[in-house]
Design a protein around this motif. Sequence first.
Motif, PDB file in Angstrom:
ATOM      1  N   GLY A   1       0.839  -1.195   0.000  1.00 52.57           N
ATOM      2  CA  GLY A   1       0.000   0.000   0.000  1.00 52.57           C
ATOM      3  C   GLY A   1       0.875   1.246   0.000  1.00 52.57           C
ATOM      4  N   TYR A   2       0.278   2.371  -0.346  1.00 52.57           N
ATOM      5  CA  TYR A   2       1.075   3.577  -0.527  1.00 52.57           C
ATOM      6  C   TYR A   2       1.813   3.994   0.744  1.00 52.57           C
ATOM      7  N   HIS A   3       1.088   4.117   1.818  1.00 52.32           N
ATOM      8  CA  HIS A   3       1.695   4.634   3.040  1.00 52.32           C
ATOM      9  C   HIS A   3       2.772   3.712   3.610  1.00 52.32           C
ATOM     10  N   LEU A   4       2.455   2.430   3.578  1.00 49.88           N
ATOM     11  CA  LEU A   4       3.390   1.482   4.190  1.00 49.88           C
ATOM     12  C   LEU A   4       4.570   1.139   3.288  1.00 49.88           C
ATOM     13  N   ALA A   5       4.528   1.584   2.068  1.00 52.32           N
ATOM     14  CA  ALA A   5       5.663   1.339   1.176  1.00 52.32           C
ATOM     15  C   ALA A   5       6.703   2.427   1.402  1.00 52.32           C
ATOM     16  N   SER A   6       7.832   2.077   1.957  1.00 50.02           N
ATOM     17  CA  SER A   6       8.855   3.091   2.193  1.00 50.02           C
ATOM     18  C   SER A   6       9.784   3.184   0.983  1.00 50.02           C
ATOM     19  N   VAL A   7      10.337   4.351   0.802  1.00 49.67           N
ATOM     20  CA  VAL A   7      11.266   4.545  -0.305  1.00 49.67           C
ATOM     21  C   VAL A   7      12.460   3.608  -0.130  1.00 49.67           C
ATOM     22  N   ASP A   8      12.826   3.372   1.081  1.00 50.52           N
ATOM     23  CA  ASP A   8      13.898   2.421   1.366  1.00 50.52           C
ATOM     24  C   ASP A   8      13.558   1.042   0.816  1.00 50.52           C
ATOM     25  N   ALA A   9      12.338   0.620   1.057  1.00 47.93           N
ATOM     26  CA  ALA A   9      11.924  -0.703   0.581  1.00 47.93           C
ATOM     27  C   ALA A   9      11.915  -0.756  -0.937  1.00 47.93           C
ATOM     28  N   ILE A  10      11.480   0.318  -1.558  1.00 46.12           N
ATOM     29  CA  ILE A  10      11.481   0.372  -3.018  1.00 46.12           C
ATOM     30  C   ILE A  10      12.912   0.272  -3.530  1.00 46.12           C
ATOM     31  N   ALA A  11      13.803   1.013  -2.898  1.00 43.12           N
ATOM     32  CA  ALA A  11      15.206   0.982  -3.315  1.00 43.12           C
ATOM     33  C   ALA A  11      15.760  -0.432  -3.173  1.00 43.12           C
ATOM     34  N   ARG A  12      15.461  -1.049  -2.066  1.00 41.29           N
ATOM     35  CA  ARG A  12      15.960  -2.400  -1.830  1.00 41.29           C
ATOM     36  C   ARG A  12      15.422  -3.353  -2.906  1.00 41.29           C
ATOM     37  N   GLU A  13      14.145  -3.239  -3.160  1.00 44.75           N
ATOM     38  CA  GLU A  13      13.515  -4.101  -4.162  1.00 44.75           C
ATOM     39  C   GLU A  13      14.135  -3.884  -5.550  1.00 44.75           C
ATOM     40  N   ALA A  14      14.593  -2.664  -5.784  1.00 46.75           N
ATOM     41  CA  ALA A  14      15.179  -2.362  -7.094  1.00 46.75           C
ATOM     42  C   ALA A  14      16.685  -2.560  -7.091  1.00 46.75           C
ATOM     43  N   ASN A  15      17.188  -3.124  -6.003  1.00 44.38           N
ATOM     44  CA  ASN A  15      18.638  -3.330  -5.874  1.00 44.38           C
ATOM     45  C   ASN A  15      19.428  -2.043  -6.085  1.00 44.38           C
ATOM     46  N   THR A  16      18.918  -1.000  -5.474  1.00 49.45           N
ATOM     47  CA  THR A  16      19.662   0.250  -5.539  1.00 49.45           C
ATOM     48  C   THR A  16      19.546   0.923  -4.179  1.00 49.45           C
ATOM     49  N   SER A  17      19.887   2.190  -4.116  1.00 51.97           N
ATOM     50  CA  SER A  17      19.857   2.885  -2.830  1.00 51.97           C
ATOM     51  C   SER A  17      18.797   3.980  -2.853  1.00 51.97           C
ATOM     52  N   LYS A  18      18.463   4.462  -1.686  1.00 54.15           N
ATOM     53  CA  LYS A  18      17.492   5.518  -1.574  1.00 54.15           C
ATOM     54  C   LYS A  18      17.876   6.688  -2.479  1.00 54.15           C
ATOM     55  N   GLY A  19      19.151   7.061  -2.394  1.00 56.19           N
ATOM     56  CA  GLY A  19      19.622   8.158  -3.224  1.00 56.19           C
ATOM     57  C   GLY A  19      19.401   7.873  -4.703  1.00 56.19           C
ATOM     58  N   GLY A  20      19.593   6.630  -5.090  1.00 59.82           N
ATOM     59  CA  GLY A  20      19.370   6.251  -6.480  1.00 59.82           C
ATOM     60  C   GLY A  20      17.939   6.495  -6.901  1.00 59.82           C
ATOM     61  N   VAL A  21      17.021   6.120  -6.037  1.00 61.42           N
ATOM     62  CA  VAL A  21      15.617   6.361  -6.343  1.00 61.42           C
ATOM     63  C   VAL A  21      15.374   7.859  -6.528  1.00 61.42           C
ATOM     64  N   TYR A  22      15.936   8.644  -5.616  1.00 59.14           N
ATOM     65  CA  TYR A  22      15.701  10.080  -5.693  1.00 59.14           C
ATOM     66  C   TYR A  22      16.480  10.733  -6.825  1.00 59.14           C
ATOM     67  N   PHE A  23      17.452  10.038  -7.348  1.00 58.57           N
ATOM     68  CA  PHE A  23      18.113  10.581  -8.524  1.00 58.57           C
ATOM     69  C   PHE A  23      17.157  10.519  -9.722  1.00 58.57           C
ATOM     70  N   HIS A  24      16.385   9.465  -9.776  1.00 56.42           N
ATOM     71  CA  HIS A  24      15.514   9.266 -10.936  1.00 56.42           C
ATOM     72  C   HIS A  24      14.120   9.873 -10.772  1.00 56.42           C
ATOM     73  N   PHE A  25      13.698  10.016  -9.549  1.00 58.86           N
ATOM     74  CA  PHE A  25      12.356  10.554  -9.317  1.00 58.86           C
ATOM     75  C   PHE A  25      12.392  11.553  -8.168  1.00 58.86           C
ATOM     76  N   PRO A  26      11.597  12.594  -8.277  1.00 58.02           N
ATOM     77  CA  PRO A  26      11.671  13.640  -7.261  1.00 58.02           C
ATOM     78  C   PRO A  26      10.980  13.306  -5.950  1.00 58.02           C
ATOM     79  N   SER A  27      10.060  12.361  -5.981  1.00 57.30           N
ATOM     80  CA  SER A  27       9.379  12.048  -4.723  1.00 57.30           C
ATOM     81  C   SER A  27       8.637  10.725  -4.844  1.00 57.30           C
ATOM     82  N   LYS A  28       8.314  10.194  -3.721  1.00 56.03           N
ATOM     83  CA  LYS A  28       7.555   8.952  -3.675  1.00 56.03           C
ATOM     84  C   LYS A  28       6.195   9.149  -4.340  1.00 56.03           C
ATOM     85  N   GLU A  29       5.604  10.272  -4.079  1.00 54.83           N
ATOM     86  CA  GLU A  29       4.292  10.553  -4.654  1.00 54.83           C
ATOM     87  C   GLU A  29       4.359  10.552  -6.183  1.00 54.83           C
ATOM     88  N   THR A  30       5.395  11.171  -6.709  1.00 54.12           N
ATOM     89  CA  THR A  30       5.565  11.214  -8.158  1.00 54.12           C
ATOM     90  C   THR A  30       5.617   9.812  -8.746  1.00 54.12           C
TER      91      THR A  30
END
Lengths: 203, 203, 203, 203
Positions: C25-54
């Motif tokens: 679900g949206y709220h319980l999905a942390s950016v950290d978890a997304i990064a982990r799932e994508a085999n990258t880092s939080k910073g990596g996620v934020y390099f490609h996207f400006p926010s979780k909402e986006t």
Amino acid sequence: MQQVRARARRDSILEAALRVFARAGYHLASVDAIAREANTSKGGVYFHFPSKETIFLLLLDRAASQLRARAEAAIAAERDPVAKVEAALWTVLDAFSAHRDLARLFLVEGAAAGQRIRERIDALHAEFTQLIRDQLDAAVAAGAIPPIDTALVAQAWFGALNEVVTGWAHADQPSSLPEAFWTLRRLFLRGVGIDPDFGVEPA
Amino acid sequence: MQQVRARARRDSILEAALRVFARAGYHLASVDAIAREANTSKGGVYFHFPSKETIFLLLLDRAASQLRARAEAAIAAERDPVAKVEAALWTVLDAFSAHRDLARLFLVEGAAAGQRIRERIDALHAEFTQLIRDQLDAAVAAGAIPPIDTALVAQAWFGALNEVVTGWAHADQPSSLPEAFWTLRRLFLRGVGIDPDFGVEPA
Amino acid sequence: MQQVRARARRDSILEAALRVFARAGYHLASVDAIAREANTSKGGVYFHFPSKETIFLLLLDRAASQLRARAEAAIAAERDPVAKVEAALWTVLDAFSAHRDLARLFLVEGAAAGQRIRERIDALHAEFTQLIRDQLDAAVAAGAIPPIDTALVAQAWFGALNEVVTGWAHADQPSSLPEAFWTLRRLFLRGVGIDPDFGVEPA
Amino acid sequence: MQQVRARARRDSILEAALRVFARAGYHLASVDAIAREANTSKGGVYFHFPSKETIFLLLLDRAASQLRARAEAAIAAERDPVAKVEAALWTVLDAFSAHRDLARLFLVEGAAAGQRIRERIDALHAEFTQLIRDQLDAAVAAGAIPPIDTALVAQAWFGALNEVVTGWAHADQPSSLPEAFWTLRRLFLRGVGIDPDFGVEPA
DNA sequence: TATGAATGAGCTTTCATTCAT
DNA sequence: AATGAATGAAAGCTCATTCAT
């Protein structure tokens, strides 16, 4: 040839960094913003400089030596001890007011940027204070000014200049710096016992 | 009883924050460090204060009003216009030198800390400059001092005091505060046309 | 070449985010978890996207336009008004059941995720309801269906589809999607006055 | 006596929680806000309930059994199988539209609130679907409705009701729920082969 | 040389939960 | 029973720095 190009790149990064630092302050100036301003990339910046702090320090030193050179030239152009004193003051005031953002950056902003930078800012203060003091000492030695704690006077003058200029930067006080100069000149010179219009005042 | 404890905790967080801010500067002072210094947790800090900025602003206001109160008391204790001027100066110098780290924090450091804080710091500069200026104006009105741009003089004096005191941390000069006072007093008063020993000098 | 890699990374983050959002679900999905799932880092996620909402919004739009395209193609492939209606329904049902977790995520879950997302989810509901309604209106205009409040019918149908599909995850019903389709088809068409086997029923 | 008071407190916290949940949604409703709304303290809330989740679950169950009771009463009040079906539907629609915020809370919002709550929301859906299904089964058994996959129909009807009501909550569609009822009634009954005005339609 | 993707530590802030009173 | 101070584990996000290409 390549070295020439590299040097040019390096310089353009420095210029860009100066603009960004002046605009945003040390902390808010990101390396990304500097790279963008220099039309290069973050990696490019780090190729030329080891750290953000180093860039700031470099700019600080560069600004300091430019100012020092100008002051020394202005001083050398005068013969009279009191005129030399005035030349030192005027150069500093002039430089500060021509580059208000830099004055703010190096005299105010920089102070919140960590140990290393702090120390060099202090050194810069000391250096300009010393420059003024040297002229005062010479004037005292020449008998143009009565004996006085010249270190303290130089410090006070420097602080006064600093405050007036940075205050000028974001308020409207004083409304005109050139006019302010005449008042400050009077204030300073009479303070050390010189009648600004007729030389040393009678005791 | 709980309220007493809470108040105590709140105060201890403020004290801790003051120490950490003075040590590290606004940006480099983390809320974590403040919490640690106050022997509490980050959450505890946020229970008592809504934000780091608020804490800084609170400390700033507290320091400012303490200084203002002292200065006004000292001024009120004098009758002679020139003595009032001197009282203002002396109070500021005294307070600054007793709390050099705070002077540095609020007068220098804070200026790089973001819009809100910057504005209040500017206001603080303006306020103390005004305080000095008021005494100068009164002295001019009383004929104790020849007419002069009192706003500018107050600004210059404030800057001089500031620089002398904050510069102290690193230099060896001046060796003693009272000595410095006498030199500065002479410098300032003669600057505005007063013989510090015999009153207004003849034109 | 780097751009290819970057694009791939970006896509893999999107896929990972989709999985994590669907799972938590949206709220319980942390950016950290997304990064982990994508085999990258939080910073990596934020390099490609400006926010979780986006990221969520991007996924939402992507899913919506895919579904819209499919539905429009299916509708265009039919000539008969009632067949168009059925095509719209079938496409939606088919897509929802092929991606039940996404249906749940975007149609149900997302509704609790803050203003911006809510608005787009509402828009998505409205869009698909409208898509169904358009076919109904055409069928009514063509005389294939007796006049009826098509907006309401489309809404009801959309809700029915939604519930049936998202309810699947936990119940054993319906055993098979094709069977369910025939039942729903009958239910829907007879509801608006069409005998699913012989066309419009006599009044 | 004390137990009476405790019970009252407990209830007032539940009411407050319901209001806050309905207003803000599960995640955005903080325990602090609930305590404030109940004119008590965070500790007070935790004295009566072990967790925020428990409170939500309790409210969910309470709402569900209230609705169930109303539906069962309405059903029991009818004799005719089709009338019982209609009674079930009407009660649900009526309840949802009288408490739109709660419908939204339990049917939509709650879905984003973690495993436990999700499961119970699903159970709630299942329960009401079952309730409708039971009436349908009875109607089929009584020959009032031709044989059909009643589980699926019940699910579809529930979903349709849900969508129409929640859509109504934040758009203007449909403009009037009572009017919508007559359309939905027709849609639903004809869907299962009943002429809403004259009973079972001829094959 | 230069790029820009990637990292990861760090930041401020929130909040469910605990606990001394 | 009740309070509210305290905790600490997150969360979303930023950014100086590194590194494969």
